[in-house]
Design a protein around this motif. Structure first.
Motif, PDB file in Angstrom:
ATOM      1  N   LEU A 157       0.891  -1.127  -0.112  1.00 23.20           N
ATOM      2  CA  LEU A 157      -0.091  -0.135  -0.064  1.00 23.20           C
ATOM      3  C   LEU A 157       0.965   1.312  -0.018  1.00 23.20           C
ATOM      4  CD1 LEU A 157      -2.632  -1.142   2.824  1.00 23.20           C
ATOM      5  CD2 LEU A 157      -3.006  -1.248   0.002  1.00 23.20           C
ATOM      6  N   ARG A 158       0.557   2.186  -0.943  1.00 21.59           N
ATOM      7  CA  ARG A 158       1.564   3.431  -1.035  1.00 21.59           C
ATOM      8  C   ARG A 158       1.134   4.427   0.082  1.00 21.59           C
ATOM      9  NH1 ARG A 158       2.128   5.988  -6.264  1.00 21.59           N
ATOM     10  NH2 ARG A 158      -0.337   5.769  -6.307  1.00 21.59           N
ATOM     11  N   GLN A 159       1.956   5.173   0.622  1.00 18.03           N
ATOM     12  CA  GLN A 159       1.973   5.923   1.647  1.00 18.03           C
ATOM     13  C   GLN A 159       0.763   6.124   2.397  1.00 18.03           C
ATOM     14  OE1 GLN A 159       2.996   9.662  -0.221  1.00 18.03           O
ATOM     15  NE2 GLN A 159       4.775   9.233  -1.094  1.00 18.03           N
ATOM     16  N   VAL A 160       0.424   4.796   3.214  1.00 14.47           N
ATOM     17  CA  VAL A 160      -0.545   4.897   3.999  1.00 14.47           C
ATOM     18  C   VAL A 160      -0.408   4.913   5.401  1.00 14.47           C
ATOM     19  CG1 VAL A 160      -0.198   2.246   4.291  1.00 14.47           C
ATOM     20  CG2 VAL A 160      -2.642   3.537   4.188  1.00 14.47           C
ATOM     21  N   LEU A 161       1.053   4.875   5.923  1.00 15.05           N
ATOM     22  CA  LEU A 161       1.289   5.049   7.417  1.00 15.05           C
ATOM     23  C   LEU A 161       1.721   6.388   7.651  1.00 15.05           C
ATOM     24  CD1 LEU A 161       3.078   1.563   7.885  1.00 15.05           C
ATOM     25  CD2 LEU A 161       0.805   2.261   8.776  1.00 15.05           C
ATOM     26  N   PRO A 162       1.083   7.158   8.318  1.00 19.08           N
ATOM     27  CA  PRO A 162       1.603   8.660   8.799  1.00 19.08           C
ATOM     28  C   PRO A 162       2.708   8.419  10.015  1.00 19.08           C
ATOM     29  CG  PRO A 162      -0.371   8.174   9.849  1.00 19.08           C
ATOM     30  CD  PRO A 162      -0.298   7.046   9.086  1.00 19.08           C
ATOM     31  N   LEU A 163       3.900   8.142   9.804  1.00 19.95           N
ATOM     32  CA  LEU A 163       4.949   8.070  10.777  1.00 19.95           C
ATOM     33  C   LEU A 163       5.657   9.461  11.226  1.00 19.95           C
ATOM     34  CD1 LEU A 163       6.577   4.660   9.177  1.00 19.95           C
ATOM     35  CD2 LEU A 163       4.577   5.061  11.287  1.00 19.95           C
ATOM     36  N   LYS A 164       6.340   9.484  12.012  1.00 19.82           N
ATOM     37  CA  LYS A 164       6.950  10.786  12.534  1.00 19.82           C
ATOM     38  C   LYS A 164       8.141  11.156  11.408  1.00 19.82           C
ATOM     39  CE  LYS A 164      10.275   8.759  15.431  1.00 19.82           C
ATOM     40  NZ  LYS A 164       9.983   7.700  16.300  1.00 19.82           N
ATOM     41  N   PHE A 165       8.455  10.496  10.553  1.00 19.90           N
ATOM     42  CA  PHE A 165       9.295  10.892   9.377  1.00 19.90           C
ATOM     43  C   PHE A 165       8.747  11.292   8.082  1.00 19.90           C
ATOM     44  CE2 PHE A 165       9.918   6.201   9.894  1.00 19.90           C
ATOM     45  CZ  PHE A 165       9.720   5.936   8.596  1.00 19.90           C
ATOM     46  N   GLY A 166       7.499  10.859   8.202  1.00 16.06           N
ATOM     47  CA  GLY A 166       6.580  11.297   6.810  1.00 16.06           C
ATOM     48  C   GLY A 166       5.874   9.997   6.410  1.00 16.06           C
ATOM     49  N   TRP A 167       4.953  10.024   5.241  1.00 16.97           N
ATOM     50  CA  TRP A 167       4.512   8.914   4.767  1.00 16.97           C
ATOM     51  C   TRP A 167       5.006   7.689   4.356  1.00 16.97           C
ATOM     52  CZ3 TRP A 167      -0.727   8.841   5.781  1.00 16.97           C
ATOM     53  CH2 TRP A 167      -1.112  10.093   6.177  1.00 16.97           C
TER      54      TRP A 167
END
Length: 184
Positions: A157-167
């Protein structure tokens, strides 16, 4: 719900309790365990308590749909981490797993052992057909755990997780009740 446990040679998975608050707060506060987690580091004990109280309440239902386990070392009863199994719609006989292991226990096989035990519980006790997991593409440790336990990478899945360093992209894994299980 009667209390139950999942036991292996080295670990015990048991439903979490409010008495686990201190250990869970420490786990959630570790920057290294937060790197690939969307939860974020809690500001204080109250925030952690607010997170886990619904998990504890769910564990007390007569028909649990969202199991949250504490992982304990059987030799010294030390808290190793958390393991979750969230059940989907009963029609689909599907569950999703997640885990968070204290960094003191990384690279010692505890995550893989926990995952194999929960997979067995899901298929043997809950009669699931499919168990799924997601994993940030940069989380090499979790990728190894999922694959050692016999889960198969199905997609990205593309850019689905909002992590502290970005998607971040996320790998999707699964294992079916008909797949060969890796129990050792």
């Amino acid at each position: 719900m009667t209390e139950f446990e999942i036991l292996t040679d080295r670990i015990k998975l048991r439903l979490i309790e409010l008495s686990d608050l201190n250990s869970i707060h420490k786990l959630h506060s570790l920057p290294e365990t937060d790197e690939f987690n969307t939860l974020g580091i809690p500001q204080n004990f109250e925030e952690t308590k607010n997170i886990i109280e619904p998990w504890i309440a769910e564990n007390k239902l007569s028909k649990i749909r969202n199991y949250t386990f504490a992982i304990e070392n059987r030799s010294d009863r030390e808290f190793i981490g958390l393991f979750g199994l969230k059940l989907g719609d009963e029609k689909y006989k599907r569950g999703e797993v997640w885990y968070k292991i204290h960094s003191d226990y990384w690279k010692k096989g505890f995550a893989t052992e926990s995952l194999k035990a929960v997979i067995n519980f899901g298929f043997d006790n809950l009669k699931l057909h499919r168990i799924e997991a997601g994993c940030a593409v940069g989380n090499i440790g979790s990728i190894k755990v999922l694959e050692k336990a016999g889960m198969v990478r199905e997609g990205r899945l593309r850019q689905v997780l909002p992590l502290k360093f970005g998607w971040s992209d996320n790998f999707e894994y699964s294992i079916l009740e008909t797949d060969e299980r890796k129990n050792n």
